[in-house]
Scaffold this motif. Structure first.
Motif, mmCIF file in Angstrom:
data_model
loop_
_atom_site.group_PDB
_atom_site.id
_atom_site.type_symbol
_atom_site.label_atom_id
_atom_site.label_comp_id
_atom_site.label_asym_id
_atom_site.label_seq_id
_atom_site.Cartn_x
_atom_site.Cartn_y
_atom_site.Cartn_z
ATOM 1 N N MET A 1 -3.898 -10.114 21.152
ATOM 2 C CA MET A 1 -4.110 -9.801 19.748
ATOM 3 C C MET A 1 -5.407 -10.467 19.286
ATOM 4 O O MET A 1 -5.886 -11.425 19.889
ATOM 5 C CB MET A 1 -2.936 -10.298 18.900
ATOM 6 C CG MET A 1 -1.581 -9.795 19.377
ATOM 7 S SD MET A 1 -1.439 -7.997 19.325
ATOM 8 C CE MET A 1 -1.441 -7.725 17.558
ATOM 9 N N LEU A 2 -5.958 -9.942 18.208
ATOM 10 C CA LEU A 2 -7.225 -10.471 17.712
ATOM 11 C C LEU A 2 -7.144 -11.957 17.391
ATOM 12 O O LEU A 2 -8.076 -12.717 17.647
ATOM 13 C CB LEU A 2 -7.674 -9.697 16.475
ATOM 14 C CG LEU A 2 -8.172 -8.267 16.704
ATOM 15 C CD1 LEU A 2 -8.385 -7.565 15.372
ATOM 16 C CD2 LEU A 2 -9.463 -8.274 17.520
ATOM 17 N N ALA B 1 -9.691 -8.502 27.840
ATOM 18 C CA ALA B 1 -10.048 -8.597 26.422
ATOM 19 C C ALA B 1 -10.187 -7.218 25.793
ATOM 20 O O ALA B 1 -9.831 -7.012 24.632
ATOM 21 C CB ALA B 1 -11.346 -9.388 26.261
ATOM 22 N N ARG B 2 -10.666 -6.253 26.579
ATOM 23 C CA ARG B 2 -10.928 -4.928 26.030
ATOM 24 C C ARG B 2 -9.657 -4.117 25.800
ATOM 25 O O ARG B 2 -9.702 -3.018 25.276
ATOM 26 C CB ARG B 2 -11.887 -4.174 26.959
ATOM 27 C CG ARG B 2 -13.270 -4.793 26.994
ATOM 28 C CD ARG B 2 -14.174 -4.170 28.052
ATOM 29 N NE ARG B 2 -14.610 -2.854 27.635
ATOM 30 C CZ ARG B 2 -14.320 -1.719 28.281
ATOM 31 N NH1 ARG B 2 -13.570 -1.763 29.358
ATOM 32 N NH2 ARG B 2 -14.778 -0.567 27.845
ATOM 33 N N THR B 3 -8.502 -4.662 26.212
ATOM 34 C CA THR B 3 -7.227 -4.009 25.880
ATOM 35 C C THR B 3 -6.691 -4.482 24.537
ATOM 36 O O THR B 3 -5.594 -4.075 24.132
ATOM 37 C CB THR B 3 -6.174 -4.296 26.966
ATOM 38 O OG1 THR B 3 -5.887 -5.696 27.000
ATOM 39 C CG2 THR B 3 -6.663 -3.843 28.341
ATOM 40 N N CYS B 4 -7.438 -5.323 23.853
ATOM 41 C CA CYS B 4 -6.982 -5.884 22.576
ATOM 42 C C CYS B 4 -6.708 -4.786 21.550
ATOM 43 O O CYS B 4 -7.442 -3.798 21.443
ATOM 44 C CB CYS B 4 -8.044 -6.845 22.046
ATOM 45 S SG CYS B 4 -7.611 -7.610 20.477
ATOM 46 N N ILE B 5 -5.640 -4.964 20.807
ATOM 47 C CA ILE B 5 -5.305 -4.044 19.718
ATOM 48 C C ILE B 5 -6.043 -4.504 18.465
ATOM 49 O O ILE B 5 -5.821 -5.603 17.964
ATOM 50 C CB ILE B 5 -3.790 -4.019 19.481
ATOM 51 C CG1 ILE B 5 -3.070 -3.512 20.741
ATOM 52 C CG2 ILE B 5 -3.441 -3.149 18.279
ATOM 53 C CD1 ILE B 5 -1.564 -3.569 20.644
ATOM 54 N N MET B 6 -6.901 -3.631 17.944
ATOM 55 C CA MET B 6 -7.768 -4.040 16.836
ATOM 56 C C MET B 6 -7.162 -3.778 15.464
ATOM 57 O O MET B 6 -7.591 -4.371 14.477
ATOM 58 C CB MET B 6 -9.117 -3.322 16.951
ATOM 59 C CG MET B 6 -9.914 -3.740 18.162
ATOM 60 S SD MET B 6 -11.606 -3.135 18.103
ATOM 61 C CE MET B 6 -11.345 -1.379 18.198
ATOM 62 N N ASN C 1 -16.009 -2.514 12.671
ATOM 63 C CA ASN C 1 -14.629 -2.800 13.053
ATOM 64 C C ASN C 1 -14.475 -4.304 13.286
ATOM 65 O O ASN C 1 -15.450 -5.053 13.160
ATOM 66 C CB ASN C 1 -14.234 -1.959 14.271
ATOM 67 C CG ASN C 1 -14.973 -2.351 15.540
ATOM 68 O OD1 ASN C 1 -15.595 -3.400 15.624
ATOM 69 N ND2 ASN C 1 -14.920 -1.492 16.543
ATOM 70 N N PRO C 2 -13.276 -4.788 13.630
ATOM 71 C CA PRO C 2 -13.065 -6.246 13.719
ATOM 72 C C PRO C 2 -13.879 -6.949 14.782
ATOM 73 O O PRO C 2 -13.945 -8.179 14.777
ATOM 74 C CB PRO C 2 -11.564 -6.360 14.006
ATOM 75 C CG PRO C 2 -10.972 -5.110 13.456
ATOM 76 C CD PRO C 2 -11.992 -4.057 13.721
ATOM 77 N N GLN D 1 -10.283 7.476 12.317
ATOM 78 C CA GLN D 1 -9.570 6.375 12.950
ATOM 79 C C GLN D 1 -10.443 5.753 14.031
ATOM 80 O O GLN D 1 -11.110 6.450 14.797
ATOM 81 C CB GLN D 1 -8.267 6.885 13.595
ATOM 82 C CG GLN D 1 -7.229 7.351 12.579
ATOM 83 C CD GLN D 1 -6.741 6.198 11.726
ATOM 84 O OE1 GLN D 1 -6.529 5.097 12.238
ATOM 85 N NE2 GLN D 1 -6.544 6.439 10.452
ATOM 86 N N LEU D 2 -10.462 4.429 14.087
ATOM 87 C CA LEU D 2 -11.224 3.750 15.120
ATOM 88 C C LEU D 2 -10.589 4.015 16.481
ATOM 89 O O LEU D 2 -9.381 4.009 16.623
ATOM 90 C CB LEU D 2 -11.230 2.235 14.872
ATOM 91 C CG LEU D 2 -12.069 1.738 13.698
ATOM 92 C CD1 LEU D 2 -11.921 0.231 13.618
ATOM 93 C CD2 LEU D 2 -13.516 2.129 13.829
ATOM 94 N N ARG D 3 -11.415 4.219 17.465
ATOM 95 C CA ARG D 3 -10.899 4.377 18.808
ATOM 96 C C ARG D 3 -10.506 3.014 19.365
ATOM 97 O O ARG D 3 -11.159 2.021 19.088
ATOM 98 C CB ARG D 3 -11.965 5.004 19.717
ATOM 99 C CG ARG D 3 -12.284 6.425 19.346
ATOM 100 C CD ARG D 3 -13.241 7.009 20.359
ATOM 101 N NE ARG D 3 -14.493 6.268 20.399
ATOM 102 C CZ ARG D 3 -15.366 6.370 21.393
ATOM 103 N NH1 ARG D 3 -15.110 7.157 22.407
ATOM 104 N NH2 ARG D 3 -16.495 5.695 21.361
ATOM 105 N N PRO D 4 -9.461 2.976 20.178
ATOM 106 C CA PRO D 4 -9.112 1.700 20.796
ATOM 107 C C PRO D 4 -10.275 1.189 21.618
ATOM 108 O O PRO D 4 -11.004 1.936 22.255
ATOM 109 C CB PRO D 4 -7.909 2.067 21.690
ATOM 110 C CG PRO D 4 -7.377 3.329 21.099
ATOM 111 C CD PRO D 4 -8.559 4.051 20.523
ATOM 112 N N PHE D 5 -10.419 -0.142 21.624
ATOM 113 C CA PHE D 5 -11.561 -0.748 22.300
ATOM 114 C C PHE D 5 -11.571 -0.409 23.787
ATOM 115 O O PHE D 5 -12.614 -0.239 24.390
ATOM 116 C CB PHE D 5 -11.518 -2.262 22.091
ATOM 117 C CG PHE D 5 -12.742 -2.965 22.582
ATOM 118 C CD1 PHE D 5 -14.012 -2.467 22.325
ATOM 119 C CD2 PHE D 5 -12.630 -4.141 23.292
ATOM 120 C CE1 PHE D 5 -15.133 -3.132 22.763
ATOM 121 C CE2 PHE D 5 -13.760 -4.802 23.733
ATOM 122 C CZ PHE D 5 -15.002 -4.303 23.463
#
Length: 460
Positions: A250-251, A313-318, A335-336, A402-406
């Motif tokens: 998580m962030l 890290a790139r699987t993080c839910i933003m 984005n975050p 909608q933002l795309r998942p990282f």
């Protein structure tokens, strides 16, 4: 008088009277005791007591042998019956959620309660089987080395083999598995309630356990149902759960929740020295200046480790939070993790991939850099590209995106940084579009490798 007291104390008690064979010691003990005391000799007493002691010992040995023979006959007949083959078997519905820690509830791979089924293997495939009656199932702990780990249609085992593989708690410890270890199965289906381990698996030979399930004998209705068992797994002490990695992270997770970064380890300390304490802060710098991030981690961060930590890290839910950077001639929404989601330059809205691709990249990268440095002063919005976050143009509301998942931004890895346009004027009113530079929604804008550490320190 002393002899009379001894005789009274040697009256047979109620327990002796309940023994199956007739045992009345007074009928032959009384004369012997009386004669011994009349002789007034310790040697006479010993000689007189010897026949009585021999008889008592012989009767006890005989009684135990008879009882043991009966038990042996019963267990042998039961063993023959239990070895009979069966086409019915208990099975767990899904694999377990790993890792497993002591004191933590055990669930399946989807973090749901465990499920048990009865299947019929007679047709070559496991088919769900219902029974016209209810049975009770016990959940047990098996040794991870239970030999029938790979079950085929021709492979079976006896109840004795299964029971011999059950692991009990260590001496002085609580039961190894606690909770709802007994479940009722109806129509060939059951849901296992809350169960948890009280001890780790480090003390068994293979360092691993299995979960098993067996039908309680009193509820089997004379039908042999093979037991269920899971794949082997290690049970770790709950102290390890405090330091386990999060999948996905998580962030706001601490940065040591990422793979290859140990709590209080060298990488963690180096990141903390640069005020990179969370996964969000790690990803923000990775988006803005991955080369600087790599330098902070140092030479100990090999290429293989770097790929592993970045992949995790790139699987993080933003989530849907956005951060808005305002200027006199621009509004940039990020984005975050400091990637551009939308931009308004001199009243012109750039809200999709094609529009963003026409932006002068040097100008935008400097905007992103300024936003990173002043991150603490950016406007935060919960709704992505909401009405209040960005102005409209010509009275027409900008469409929400909608933002795309990282993790979907695979094309933007650190080794694919784009060329930097130097000497761009941040906030310049004479901004011009340039279609020769490509940009996609949500990408990071990298700062030049010559950037010194102090230049990119963001405000807290």
């Amino acid at each position: 008088m002393a002899a009379k007291r001894i005789l009274d104390e040697m009256e047979p008690d109620q327990d002796l009277q309940r023994i199956g064979k007739s045992f009345r010691p007074r009928s032959f003990i009384s004369p012997i005791i009386g004669e011994a005391f009349m002789g007034n000799s310790s040697q006479n007493i010993c000689t007189a007591l010897e026949p009585m002691l021999r008889r008592v010992v012989n009767e006890e040995v005989e009684r135990k042998l008879v009882h043991g023979a009966r038990s042996l006959t019963w267990s042998s007949s039961m063993r023959i019956h239990m070895l009979e083959p069966s086409n019915l078997q208990l099975v767990f519905g899904k694999n377990l959620s790993l890792p497993i820690f002591t004191g933590a509830k055990i669930g399946d791979a989807e973090n749901n309660p465990l499920q048990l089924f009865i299947v019929d293997k007679s047709g070559g495939e496991a088919v769900h089987k219902t029974l016209p009656y209810q049975i009770q199932v016990q959940i047990v702990v098996l040794d991870g080395d239970f030999s029938h780990g790979e079950l085929t249609n021709s492979t079976t085992w006896s109840m004795e083999e299964f029971n011999n593989s059950i692991v009990k708690e260590r001496k002085g410890k609580r039961p190894l598995l606690i909770g709802d270890v007994l479940v009722n199965m109806r129509n060939g289906f059951a849901v296992v309630g809350d169960i948890e381990f009280t001890d780790n698996s480090s003390w068994v030979r293979g360092k691993k356990f299995r979960l098993g399930a067996r039908v309680v004998p009193s509820s089997c209705h004379g039908v042999r149902i093979l037991e269920a068992f899971t794949e082997p797994f290690a049970v770790k002490d709950h102290r390890g759960e405090l330091y386990k990695k999060h999948h996905p992270p998580m962030l706001n997770d601490y940065v040591w929740r990422l793979e290859k970064i140990s709590k209080d380890g060298a990488f963690h300390k180096r990141l903390a020295s640069k005020h990179i304490n969370t996964v969000q802060e790690f990803l923000k710098l990775f988006s803005v200046d991955p080369l600087k991030l790599r330098r902070i981690l140092g030479a100990g961060m090999s290429h293989k480790k770097w790929e592993a930590v970045i992949k995790h890290a790139r699987t993080c839910i933003m989530g849907n939070k956005v951060y808005i950077f305002h200027g006199s001639h621009f509004t940039v929404t990020l984005n975050p993790i400091c990637q551009v989601a939308k931009a308004i330059i001199n009243g012109q809205i750039y809200a999709n991939n094609q529009e963003l691709s026409s932006i002068n990249q040097g100008y935008v990268k400097n905007l992103v850099r300024e936003a990173y440095i002043n991150w603490g002063s950016l406007e935060e919005a919960d709704d992505l590209l909401s009405e209040t976050a960005l102005p409209t143009q010509g009275g027409e509301q900008c469409p929400n995106r909608q933002l795309r998942p990282f993790q979907q931004l695979d094309e933007y890895l650190p080794d694919k940084t784009m060329d930097i346009i130097k000497n761009s004027d941040v906030g310049c009113s004479n901004w011009q579009t340039n279609s020769t530079y490509h940009v996609d929604s949500g990408i990071g804008y990298y700062i030049m490798d010559s950037t010194v550490d102090g230049d990119l320190a963001h405000a807290s």
